[in-house]
Design an enzyme around this catalytic site. Structure first.
Site, PDB file in Angstrom:
ATOM      1  CG  HIS A   1       2.380  -0.574  -8.582  1.00 35.00           C
ATOM      2  ND1 HIS A   1       1.250   0.041  -9.058  1.00 35.00           N
ATOM      3  CD2 HIS A   1       2.597  -0.032  -7.352  1.00 35.00           C
ATOM      4  CE1 HIS A   1       0.790   0.896  -8.157  1.00 35.00           C
ATOM      5  NE2 HIS A   1       1.606   0.883  -7.107  1.00 35.00           N
TER       6      HIS A   1
ATOM      7  CG  ASP B   1      -8.050  -4.664  -6.428  1.00 33.97           C
ATOM      8  OD1 ASP B   1      -7.616  -4.333  -5.311  1.00 33.97           O
ATOM      9  OD2 ASP B   1      -7.319  -4.895  -7.410  1.00 33.97           O
TER      10      ASP B   1
ATOM     11  CG  HIS C   1      -5.105  -5.521 -11.980  1.00 35.03           C
ATOM     12  ND1 HIS C   1      -6.324  -6.024 -11.575  1.00 35.03           N
ATOM     13  CD2 HIS C   1      -4.590  -4.909 -10.889  1.00 35.03           C
ATOM     14  CE1 HIS C   1      -6.508  -5.733 -10.285  1.00 35.03           C
ATOM     15  NE2 HIS C   1      -5.480  -5.050  -9.848  1.00 35.03           N
TER      16      HIS C   1
ATOM     17  CE1 TYR D   1       2.625   2.205  -2.676  1.00 36.20           C
ATOM     18  CE2 TYR D   1       3.472   2.507  -4.906  1.00 36.20           C
ATOM     19  CZ  TYR D   1       2.441   2.155  -4.057  1.00 36.20           C
ATOM     20  OH  TYR D   1       1.246   1.747  -4.582  1.00 36.20           O
TER      21      TYR D   1
ATOM     22  CD  GLU E   1      -6.706  -1.435  -6.588  1.00 35.00           C
ATOM     23  OE1 GLU E   1      -6.366  -1.676  -5.403  1.00 35.00           O
ATOM     24  OE2 GLU E   1      -6.582  -2.252  -7.511  1.00 35.00           O
TER      25      GLU E   1
ATOM     26  CD  GLU F   1      -3.848  -1.587  -8.718  1.00 38.91           C
ATOM     27  OE1 GLU F   1      -3.231  -1.767  -7.659  1.00 38.91           O
ATOM     28  OE2 GLU F   1      -4.516  -2.478  -9.280  1.00 38.91           O
TER      29      GLU F   1
ATOM     30  CG  HIS G   1       1.914  -7.860  -3.003  1.00 42.85           C
ATOM     31  ND1 HIS G   1       2.476  -8.463  -4.092  1.00 42.85           N
ATOM     32  CD2 HIS G   1       0.927  -7.089  -3.502  1.00 42.85           C
ATOM     33  CE1 HIS G   1       1.868  -8.082  -5.192  1.00 42.85           C
ATOM     34  NE2 HIS G   1       0.904  -7.238  -4.858  1.00 42.85           N
TER      35      HIS G   1
ATOM     36  CG  HIS H   1      -3.729  -9.342 -10.380  1.00 40.62           C
ATOM     37  ND1 HIS H   1      -2.429  -9.496  -9.987  1.00 40.62           N
ATOM     38  CD2 HIS H   1      -4.183  -8.242  -9.711  1.00 40.62           C
ATOM     39  CE1 HIS H   1      -2.113  -8.540  -9.118  1.00 40.62           C
ATOM     40  NE2 HIS H   1      -3.160  -7.783  -8.926  1.00 40.62           N
TER      41      HIS H   1
ATOM     42  CG  ASP I   1      -4.900  -3.332  -2.362  1.00 39.08           C
ATOM     43  OD1 ASP I   1      -6.041  -3.720  -2.664  1.00 39.08           O
ATOM     44  OD2 ASP I   1      -3.948  -3.342  -3.166  1.00 39.08           O
TER      45      ASP I   1
ATOM     46  CG  ASP J   1      -7.046 -34.559   9.977  1.00 39.65           C
ATOM     47  OD1 ASP J   1      -6.368 -35.135   9.105  1.00 39.65           O
ATOM     48  OD2 ASP J   1      -7.329 -35.072  11.075  1.00 39.65           O
TER      49      ASP J   1
ATOM     50  NE  ARG K   1      -2.126  -0.253  -4.145  1.00 40.41           N
ATOM     51  CZ  ARG K   1      -1.257  -0.765  -3.284  1.00 40.41           C
ATOM     52  NH1 ARG K   1       0.008  -0.337  -3.267  1.00 40.41           N
ATOM     53  NH2 ARG K   1      -1.621  -1.695  -2.423  1.00 40.41           N
TER      54      ARG K   1
HETATM   55  N1  GLY Z   1      -5.045  -6.004  -4.602  1.00 41.44           N
HETATM   56  C1  GLY Z   1      -4.168  -6.387  -5.604  1.00 41.44           C
HETATM   57  C2  GLY Z   1      -3.949  -5.321  -6.573  1.00 41.44           C
HETATM   58  O1  GLY Z   1      -4.367  -4.206  -6.343  1.00 41.44           O
HETATM   59  O2  GLY Z   1      -3.433  -5.531  -7.632  1.00 41.44           O
HETATM   60 MN    MN Z   2      -5.582  -3.930  -8.045  1.00 42.47          MN
HETATM   61 MN    MN Z   3      -5.754  -3.670  -4.829  1.00 43.68          MN
END
Ligand code: GLY
Ligand code: MN
Ligand code: MN
Length: 446
Positions: free
Chosen positions: A356, A277, A360, A394, A414, A390, A249, A367, A266, A47, A412
């Site tokens: 990566h 972000d 973005h 790694y 960002e 970002e 992730h 995103h 992050d 529910d 990272r």
């Molecule tokens: N937090 C998702 C990214 O940095 O793309």
């Molecule tokens: Mn990002």
């Molecule tokens: Mn991020």
């Protein structure tokens, strides 16, 4: 403290949405009609549903925060060009589930020229479509609704020569996404607010970190700060200590911080539909080791080089190119790759350590929408566009090419950047990224 919380879905300024609908109406013209539905609620278990959050295009055009709603924008329509179908008021349902605007509220508070109960959509949409040549509808955003709308179009076709259904179906996605790509001053103000609270959350987490604290406790620290400002997280928070930082992730957030770990966070808050972000990486015990600094300084230099490339007129991939060259130079210095910059980039050997992109678009979706290329070419950055920067490196345990003393380091950094006529605006500078500034902040007890 923010007085106008994002989770009250009626907090948007209706005039912003009216301006957006007017811009859309100009774009599609008097022979066009746009139809867009709010995405459905999602069940979590039995529910219990997830907290409702409509698709961003729908919120962008309507500001309406309830499920079971459909907006029609029909430029020049005699009875009004903005029609909203929504749930009617229902005291019994509202006692159990919550307030509804109803058709009256849709007109009085959300700027609809006409509003009808959602149950009347199928019966009424045919007449609205019948005088239009172009139907603009979403594609792949609410597939069930999109099929239903196409079925109504077929009904209209079957009326034969007495009906004139639209001859052309055009994607509404690309029209609205192009609008969303350039943020208005109002949108930028909301994004600065999201960035500011996101930064406060990161600072609080840095102050709360020490060996023995669990990753989920740092997540809770961030979300507490967001909640105090009436905000929700924009995407699940990543807190990765030690080698967990090498999982891009990673959202389990279940490990304890160990002395000597780096911690990668992050996380971003969402304010009235707009996302922050931010990623920062810092030492669990408050002091970077020399080995950690070797890698950190490369990533920070890449972050700064990419931000410097965020200039109006530059190609949208210019920040990535700047970050990539800095990272590859660093990888060569560390001895993780061999050869020269050009060959490492050409055959993508850097991807073992940087897999990566650098950027973005950022906006209502973390995103965010908007094309990166036009006619196969990278588009130019323009004032009002917002993007993340970002870069990361790694080095998971066992990484080929890296000396074992670097294993388990994931970094990272960002930031959220607004393109302006001049220097890029860094919306997220309130959270430190220089090692000395991080160490100074972490020496303040939570
Ligand atoms: N937090 C998702 C990214 O940095 O793309
Ligand atoms: Mn990002
Ligand atoms: Mn991020």
């Amino acid at each position: 403290m923010i007085a106008d919380p994002s989770h009250l879905n009626h907090a948007d300024d209706p005039s912003d949405h009216a301006e957006r609908r007017a811009a859309l109406a100009r774009e599609i013209g008097a022979s066009g009609i746009a139809v867009i539905a709010a995405t459905p609620e999602r069940n979590r278990n039995n529910d219990v549903d997830y907290p409702y959050r409509p698709n961003s295009d729908f919120r962008y055009l309507t500001g309406f925060g309830e499920p079971c709603a459909i907006a029609v924008i029909a430029p020049g329509r005699e009875d009004g060009e903005y029609v909203l179908f929504c749930r009617e008021r229902d005291p019994a349902a509202e006692t159990w589930i919550g307030h509804r605007a109803g058709t009256e509220g849709a007109m009085a508070r959300f700027g609809a020229d006409q509003a009808f109960p959602i149950e009347e959509f199928d019966a009424r949409i045919g007449d609205m479509l019948s005088t239009r040549k172009y139907l603009y509808m979403t594609q792949g955003i609410h597939p069930e609704f999109e099929q239903r709308l196409l079925a109504r179009l077929n009904d209209l076709r079957s009326r034969g020569r007495h009906a004139a259904p639209p001859e052309h179906i055009i994607s509404l996605n690309s029209v609205v996404h192009e609008m969303r790509l350039r943020k208005s001053p109002t949108e930028l103000a909301l994004m600065r607010q999201a960035a500011s609270t996101s930064a406060a959350g990161h600072c609080a987490a840095m102050r709360a970190a020490e060996p023995g604290v669990y990753e989920y406790q740092l997540e809770a620290t961030l979300h507490y700060i967001y909640g105090l400002d009436g905000m929700h997280w924009a995407y699940p928070t990543i807190v990765g200590a030690g080698a967990n930082a090498c999982v891009l992730h990673y959202v389990e957030n279940a490990s304890a911080l160990a002395d000597g770990d780096l911690v990668l966070i992050d996380s971003g808050a969402e304010y009235r539909g707009y996302a922050g972000d931010i990623t920062r990486t810092f030492p669990a015990n408050g002091r970077f080791t020399d080995t950690q600094r070797e890698v950190y300084d490369i990533v920070l230099a890449a972050n700064e080089a990419a931000i410097a490339a965020c200039r109006a007129g530059a190609k949208a991939n210019a920040p990535h190119q700047a970050a990539l060259e800095t990272l590859v130079d660093g990888l060569l210095e560390l001895g993780f790759v061999t050869g020269d910059r050009e060959s490492v980039i050409a055959d993508e050997r850097y991807k073992t350590f940087f897999m990566h992109g650098t950027s973005h678009w950022l906006g209502m979706d973390v995103h965010d929408v908007g094309a990166y290329k036009q006619d196969g070419e990278w588009r130019a950055l323009e004032p009002g566009m917002v993007l993340t920067i970002e870069p990361g490196l790694y080095i998971p345990p066992g990484a080929d090419g890296a000396d074992p003393r670097y294993w388990g380091i994931g970094i990272r950094v960002e930031d959220d950047i607004v393109i302006t006529d001049g220097a890029p605006e860094i919306m997220t500078s309130a959270v430190p990224k220089a090692p000395a500034a991080i160490e100074a902040l972490m020496s303040e007890n939570a």
